[in-house]
Design an enzyme around this catalytic site. Structure first.
Site, PDB file in Angstrom:
ATOM      1  N   CYS A 130       5.651  24.753  15.348  1.00 15.19           N
ATOM      2  CA  CYS A 130       5.255  26.113  15.750  1.00 15.19           C
ATOM      3  C   CYS A 130       5.821  26.504  17.109  1.00 15.19           C
ATOM      4  O   CYS A 130       6.284  27.640  17.296  1.00 15.19           O
ATOM      5  CB  CYS A 130       3.731  26.233  15.760  1.00 15.19           C
ATOM      6  SG  CYS A 130       2.882  24.885  16.628  1.00 15.19           S
ATOM      7  N   HIS A 238       0.003  30.545  20.694  1.00 10.29           N
ATOM      8  CA  HIS A 238       0.718  29.728  21.667  1.00 10.29           C
ATOM      9  C   HIS A 238       1.477  30.638  22.638  1.00 10.29           C
ATOM     10  O   HIS A 238       2.055  31.652  22.231  1.00 10.29           O
ATOM     11  CB  HIS A 238       1.733  28.820  20.969  1.00 10.29           C
ATOM     12  CG  HIS A 238       1.125  27.673  20.219  1.00 10.29           C
ATOM     13  ND1 HIS A 238      -0.233  27.429  20.161  1.00 10.29           N
ATOM     14  CD2 HIS A 238       1.721  26.689  19.478  1.00 10.29           C
ATOM     15  CE1 HIS A 238      -0.448  26.351  19.425  1.00 10.29           C
ATOM     16  NE2 HIS A 238       0.717  25.889  18.996  1.00 10.29           N
TER      17      HIS A 238
END
Length: 331
Positions: A130, A238
């Site tokens: 990711c 994130h």
């Protein structure tokens, strides 16, 4: 053409996101088979207005499955993904199991869709980590224009990246409102500069993933990648502080123009604006970029702040975009 689709790990965070996004994007599905562990077997998952019974993986036959999305851990993919691929199913794997195999394409559709051309050799396609996905989506337009020589990145990664059990544990710790300093995996009110085990060079596995995957996806092992990966007390999304040095000079205006014209990127309105995980990193599909500024010490240096939803864009959506690219192409 409709497809028969299996979701391995259908009850996990990524598995559930896969189901939502497949429905939202109207991916052509004739039959859906959710697969999970024995404790979930027999339960129903709602998809496209119908209930679908969860089946177990052990005895499942992949022969009539067109696409298999794997998101149940590397050991499950190691054991079952080759069986699915050999049965003729296109495997799109969300784990780390196949990412560093030279025979398996590692794909971000906005960046290196061309790597799909030979996927039929093994019938397996790997989904990157990711943190790598959002970084390279943001950097690819710059790299194509001015060639990146080095990347210095610090990540601020949400708890959901550690999976549902850790997210539940984080929620418990927040509600507990205690500060057990000696408790292992204490995420609430804390910042942890380690994600994954430490490698022999002192870098964590999560950090080295960003190095290996950048080299493979950009097809250039000479790019210097210097990462620090940090877990922060955020549920979803994130964030990354990225500094790059390019071979040729780009002005901030040129960088903004490159990013604004690139698919999958949402550029903030000005260079003093910035995305935040609580808004741009939760339930979103794009990679958000802000705080673009020149390096104070290098004439060809640029700094950026990048945010994305790690479960959607960082895993589920990227996998579905891979499948869409195959459906829409002649691969």
């Amino acid at each position: 053409m409709s497809n028969r689709v299996a979701i391995v790990g259908a009850t996990g965070l990524v598995g559930q996101a896969l189901l939502r996004i497949l429905e939202e994007r109207s991916f052509p599905i004739e039959k859906l088979i959710p697969l999970a562990s024995e404790r979930s077997a027999g339960q129903n998952i709602r998809f496209n207005g119908q209930d679908h019974e969860i089946q177990t993986l052990d005895d499942f036959n992949f022969e009539n499955i067109d696409y298999s999305f794997f998101s149940a851990g590397a050991s499950v993919s190691r054991n079952y993904a080759p069986k699915a691929a050999n049965a003729g199913s296109v495997v799109i794997d969300n784990t780390s199991e196949f990412r560093y195999d030279d025979q398996i394409p590692l794909v971000i559709p906005e960046v290196n869709a061309h790597a799909l051309k030979d996927f039929r050799k093994n019938n397996i396609i790997a989904n990157p980590n990711c943190s790598t996905i959002q970084m390279l989506v943001a950097l690819n337009p710059i790299h194509e224009s001015a060639k990146i020589k080095s990347i210095h990145v610090s990540t601020y990664q949400s708890i959901s990246g550690a999976g549902r059990s850790m997210l539940n544990e984080y929620d418990r710790q927040v509600l507990d409102q205690k500060y057990p300093q000696q408790e292992e995996n204490h995420f609430a009110h804390n910042v942890t500069p380690q994600i994954g085990s430490f490698e022999s060079n002192g870098y964590s596995l999560e950090e080295m993933k960003m190095v290996w995957e950048t080299h493979k996806i950009f097809e250039d092992k000479n790019i210097e990648v210097n990462p620090t990966a940090v877990r922060v007390p955020v549920r979803y999304g994130h964030s990354e502080a990225i500094g790059i040095v390019t071979e040729s000079h780009l002005s901030i205006g040129e960088v903004r123009a490159l990013l604004s014209d690139s698919p999958g990127i949402q550029l903030m309105n000005d260079d003093q604006s910035y995305p935040m995980p609580i808004k741009e990193g939760d339930g979103t599909d794009d990679v958000y970029v802000g705080r673009i500024r020149a390096d104070l010490n290098h004439s060809n240096g640029i700094n950026l702040w990048v945010v994305a939803d790690n479960i959607r864009k960082g895993a589920a959506l990227n996998s579905i975009q891979i499948a869409e690219a195959i459906v829409e192409s002649s691969y």
